[in-house]
Design an enzyme around this catalytic site. Structure first.
Site, PDB file in Angstrom:
ATOM      1  CE  LYS A  76      91.526   7.555  -0.806  1.00  0.00           C
ATOM      2  NZ  LYS A  76      90.120   7.956  -0.592  1.00  0.00           N
ATOM      3  CB  SER A 151      88.464   4.903   1.307  1.00  0.00           C
ATOM      4  OG  SER A 151      88.358   6.100   0.547  1.00  0.00           O
ATOM      5  CB  SER A 175      86.646   8.561   1.722  1.00  0.00           C
ATOM      6  OG  SER A 175      86.044   7.303   1.766  1.00  0.00           O
TER       7      SER A 175
HETATM    8  N1  GLN Z   1      82.235   4.402   3.106  1.00  0.00           N
HETATM    9  C1  GLN Z   1      81.777   4.787   1.815  1.00  0.00           C
HETATM   10  C2  GLN Z   1      81.925   3.634   0.856  1.00  0.00           C
HETATM   11  O1  GLN Z   1      82.459   2.661   1.235  1.00  0.00           O
HETATM   12  C3  GLN Z   1      82.494   5.998   1.308  1.00  0.00           C
HETATM   13  C4  GLN Z   1      83.833   5.749   0.727  1.00  0.00           C
HETATM   14  C5  GLN Z   1      84.418   6.952   0.083  1.00  0.00           C
HETATM   15  O2  GLN Z   1      84.009   8.090   0.335  1.00  0.00           O
HETATM   16  N2  GLN Z   1      85.384   6.716  -0.804  1.00  0.00           N
HETATM   17  O3  GLN Z   1      81.513   3.681  -0.245  1.00  0.00           O
END
Ligand code: GLN
Length: 483
Positions: A76, A151, A175
Site C-alpha cells: 500500500k 482505504s 481499511s
Molecule cells: N473508513 C474509515 C475512515 O475513513 C477507515 C479508514 C481506514 O481504516 N484507514 O476513517
C-alpha cells in the site's frame, strides 16, 4: 501461474517448478495488461522486482528456503519505500521519494519478498471506497461499476483480480477488512502494536495498524509472519514473541465458543447479508463450535467517537505537511502564511481537508471536553464491552459490512453515509483488538465478508478458524469474470 496462492508459490519455488524471476515477469505482464481497467497501482517497481526476484532465486540455489523467499507482493502506498515515490494517495506527496524503508517493507524484503509496486489508496487512508485518491478511483474487479472498498482498495482489487497473490495494507477503522469483504479476500487487522508502524505514514496513530490482504487465511498467516514483531523504532510496538501462525492453522474447532452480538443484526443490515452470516455460523457449528448470543451495548456510540478521535489525530499528524519540509509547495509564496495556506489548500483533497477541520475543531480549547474527551470515554466503554464478552466466548462473529460494495460515486455527496458503513469494523480499532474478514458468499454478484474478532494477540486463533472454514467452503476460491 497467476492463480497460485502464496502457499502454492512457495511449494512451486521449493520444487523448482518455476523461478521467482519467471513468475515475476508473468505477473508484471498481467498487471500491464489488466490494471488499466482497475487502476489498482500508483507506481510499478519493475526494475526492483526483477532484481529482488533474481536475488531470491540465487538464495534458493544456495540452499536457503522460506515461505516468502521469491514471493511477489505489493505495498500500500503509505509504507515508505527508499528511493521510490510514497504518495499516500495524495497530491501533497506526489513528489515524495522516501529516504528509508518502513520496518514492514524492510522485514519483508529481508525475507525475500519481491515488490511489484505500490498500490492505490484513499488519500491519507481516509475513506471506505478508494475514491478520494489523487490518482483516481479504483474499480472493483467483481463489477467495474462498483467501488472495491477502502482505504486499501488498490491492494484489494489487485489481489482479487489475480494480479498478484497478496499485498500489505493498513486498517485504522476497517481499511483491511472492508475491502477484503468487498472483493472476496481474506484480510487481517492485527492487534494494535503487533506490526510496527515505523515508516507507515500516519493517519490516526492510536488506531493505525498494518496487516496482510490475501485470498486465503493460510496466505495471511504467511504474510503476517513476515510483518509482525517488536520494533524499537515504534514506541507502541509490543515486545511479545511472534508465534508460528501457520502452525496453528489446523487446530480443531471442537468446543470453540463463538459469540454473535445481537446488536449486529439491527435494521441497517442488508437481510441477504444477515442470511449469509447465519450460514457461516452454521458451517462453524458443524465444525464443532458452540454458538452463544452476546451483547455489545455501546456499539451504537462507536461511529461518532471514531469520527472525532480519528480526525483529531489526523489534524495533528498532517500538520507536518506545511510546504516547508517535504511534499507539495505552492508556486511563488507571498509570505509564510501564504505558503502554508496555499501549499496545504492545493496539496490536500476535500475529504482530508474536511477531517483536518473537524479534528482541529474537536481539539480546540473550548470544545475539547465536549468532543475529544467524551469520545475517549466512549472508547473505553467499547473496550470494556469486548472485555466482558471475551469472558464468555473465544471469538466474536458478525458481518464485516452492512451492505455490499456500492456503485462508484454513490456516496460522494454524503460523507456521513459512507462513515455509517464502518459500523462493524471501527470498534476493533477503538479497542485495539485483532479482526479478520473472510469470504462468506455473494449478493447480486458482489462478495460478502464475515468478520471474526479475538482477544489481544490471538491472530493465530483467527487464522485457525478462517482456515478451517475455508477447508470446508469454496467462497474464497471464486474468481471474478474477466480476471
Ligand atoms: N473508513 C474509515 C475512515 O475513513 C477507515 C479508514 C481506514 O481504516 N484507514 O476513517
Amino acid at each position: 501461474m497467476h492463480q497460485m496462492t502464496l502457499a502454492e508459490i512457495a511449494r512451486g519455488l521449493a520444487d523448482k517448478k518455476f523461478s521467482s524471476e519467471e513468475l515475476t515477469k508473468v505477473l508484471l505482464a498481467r498487471i500491464a495488461q489488466l490494471d488499466p481497467q482497475l487502476n489498482s497501482f500508483i507506481s510499478l517497481t519493475e526494475d526492483l522486482a526483477l532484481q529482488q526476484a533474481k536475488a531470491a532465486d540465487a538464495r534458493r540455489a544456495n540452499g536457503e528456503s522460506g515461505a516468502l523467499l521469491g514471493a511477489p507482493i505489493a505495498h500500500k502506498d503509505l509504507f515508505c519505500t527508499q528511493g521510490i515515490r510514497t504518495s499516500c494517495g495524495s497530491k501533497m506527496l506526489d513528489n515524495f521519494k522516501a529516504p528509508y524503508d518502513a520496518t514492514v517493507v524492510a522485514k519483508l524484503a529481508a525475507a525475500g519478498a519481491v515488490t511489484l509496486g505500490k498500490t492505490n489508496m484513499d488519500e491519507f487512508a481516509m475513506g471506505s471506497a478508494n475514491e478520494s485518491s489523487y490518482y483516481g478511483a479504483v474499480k472493483n474487479p467483481w463489477n467495474l461499476e462498483h467501488v472495491p472498498g477502502g482505504s486499501s482498495g488498490g491492494s484489494a482489487a489487485a489481489v482479487a483480480a489475480r494480479l498478484l497473490p497478496a499485498a500489505t495494507a493498513t486498517d485504522t477503522g476497517g481499511s483491511i477488512r472492508q475491502p477484503a469483504a468487498f472483493t472476496n479476500l481474506t484480510g487481517l487487522k492485527p492487534t494494535y502494536g503487533r506490526v510496527s508502524r515505523w515508516g507507515m505514514i500516519a493517519y490516526a496513530s492510536s488506531l493505525d495498524q498494518g496487516g496482510p490482504l490475501a485470498r486465503t487465511a493460510e496466505d495471511c498467516a504467511i504474510l503476517l509472519q513476515g510483518m509482525a514483531g517488536f520494533d524499537a523504532n515504534d514506541s507502541t510496538s509490543i515486545d511479545e514473541p511472534v508465534p508460528d501462525y501457520s502452525a496453528s492453522l489446523n487446530s480443531s474447532l471442537q468446543g470453540l465458543r463463538i459469540g454473535v452480538p445481537k446488536e449486529y443484526f439491527s435494521a441497517g443490515l442488508d437481510p441477504r447479508i444477515a442470511e449469509l452470516i447465519h450460514n457461516s455460523v452454521k458451517e462453524l457449528e458443524k465444525l464443532g463450535a458452540v454458538i452463544k448470543e452476546i451483547s455489545l451495548p455501546n456499539m451504537q456510540h462507536a461511529i461518532p467517537a471514531y469520527y472525532v478521535i480519528a480526525p483529531a489525530e489526523a489534524s495533528s499528524n498532517l500538520s507536518r505537511f506545511d510546504g516547508v519540509r517535504f511534499g507539495h509547495r505552492c508556486e511563488d509564496p507571498k509570505s509564510l502564511e501564504d505558503l502554508y495556506k496555499r501549499s496545504r489548500g492545493e496539496g490536500f483533497g476535500a475529504e482530508v481537508q474536511r477531517r483536518i477541520m473537524v479534528g482541529a475543531y474537536a481539539l480546540s480549547a473550548g470544545y475539547y471536553d465536549a468532543y475529544y474527551l467524551k469520545a475517549q470515554k466512549i472508547r473505553r466503554l467499547v473496550k470494556n464491552d469486548f472485555m466482558a464478552a471475551f469472558n464468555e466466548v473465544d471469538i466474536i462473529l458478525g458481518p464485516t459490512t452492512p451492505n455490499p460494495a456500492w456503485k462508484l460515486g454513490a456516496k460522494n455527496s454524503d460523507p456521513v453515509a459512507a462513515y455509517l458503513e464502518d459500523v462493524y469494523t471501527i470498534t476493533a480499532n477503538l479497542a485495539g483488538l485483532p479482526g479478520l474478514s473472510m469470504p462468506a458468499g455473494f449478493v447480486d454478484g458482489l462478495p460478502v465478508g464475515v468478520q471474526l474478532l479475538a482477544p489481544y494477540f490471538q491472530e493465530g486463533r483467527l487464522l485457525n478458524v478462517a482456515h478451517q472454514y475455508q477447508l470446508n467452503t469454496d467462497w474464497h476460491t471464486r474468481t471474478p469474470t474477466g480476471f
